[in-house]
Design an enzyme around this catalytic site. Sequence first.
Site, PDB file in Angstrom:
ATOM      1  N   CYS A 117      10.226  -8.446  -2.366  1.00  0.00           N
ATOM      2  CA  CYS A 117       9.400  -7.399  -2.218  1.00  0.00           C
ATOM      3  C   CYS A 117       9.027  -6.535  -3.501  1.00  0.00           C
ATOM      4  O   CYS A 117       8.507  -7.030  -4.436  1.00  0.00           O
ATOM      5  CB  CYS A 117       9.705  -6.276  -1.142  1.00  0.00           C
ATOM      6  N   HIS A 220      10.153 -10.358   3.291  1.00  0.00           N
ATOM      7  CA  HIS A 220      11.516 -10.078   3.319  1.00  0.00           C
ATOM      8  C   HIS A 220      12.473 -11.048   4.030  1.00  0.00           C
ATOM      9  O   HIS A 220      12.519 -10.916   5.114  1.00  0.00           O
ATOM     10  CB  HIS A 220      11.713  -8.648   4.017  1.00  0.00           C
ATOM     11  N   GLU A 222      15.467 -11.138   3.659  1.00  0.00           N
ATOM     12  CA  GLU A 222      16.743 -10.693   4.547  1.00  0.00           C
ATOM     13  C   GLU A 222      16.518 -10.256   5.695  1.00  0.00           C
ATOM     14  O   GLU A 222      17.473  -9.909   6.368  1.00  0.00           O
ATOM     15  CB  GLU A 222      17.186  -9.440   3.369  1.00  0.00           C
TER      16      GLU A 222
END
Length: 248
Positions: A117, A220, A222
């Site tokens: 990001c 993202h 994660e």
Amino acid sequence: MKPPLIAFTMDQSPAADVRPFARGRELYFINAVYVRYLEGADCLPMALPTLLDHSRIPALIAGIDGLLLTGGDDVYAGAYGEEVIPGQWRIDPPRTFFEIELIREALHQHKPLFGICRGCQMINVALGGSLWQDIASQAPGARQHRSPESPILTYHPAAIAAGSRLHAIVGRESLTVNSSHHQAIRKLAPRLQITARAEDGIIEGIELPGEDFVLGVQWHPETMDEMSSSRALLEAFLANCLERSPAR
Ligand code: MN
């Protein structure tokens, strides 16, 4: 073999931050999902807060096997020569300048870089590119890249460029990615290559062609831990960190 030591950068909350957790103190912090993401693979995660003294950066980079540039507040537009357009977003000039030096030193030392990001945007800025400071007001025709409601995630498809490292990692020509950003890459840095785009043309992935692992995604991974592409990205980064580390 010792697992790779991975430093991840952090957000800052100024003393003027009125959010309850800050309570008038200046803090460095990180969303725990990044820690869980790293912890889910074979590596040693290490928090790297913004240092104002950049003279320590070469030794810091020499001491790690890879650098994860995390998401967070807006990149300071002054770093790419623009006035900051007024808005409600937090900007973090010390982190911006710290990360620019981290990225340049990591490139100099051929240490793998993975940007998520804001981290993806930072790689572009550090190498001489610029950003849309606010997609909605500056990029005509672009879709919403962040939900106005909480949680602020939305989802959209991203086309993955054939022949890119990203394509080799995820093994797909299209991915549905999450999206929680109001900035994006505008002018691509001269050395970088676009590896993913949303349907509206917004850049969703970049990398440096060649041997060094320098890769950024605008989404993202994660927070999409269940997706095989997210796991594959982290594993590819860590495998490269191991390969590149001369002491092993
Ligand atoms: Mn997006």
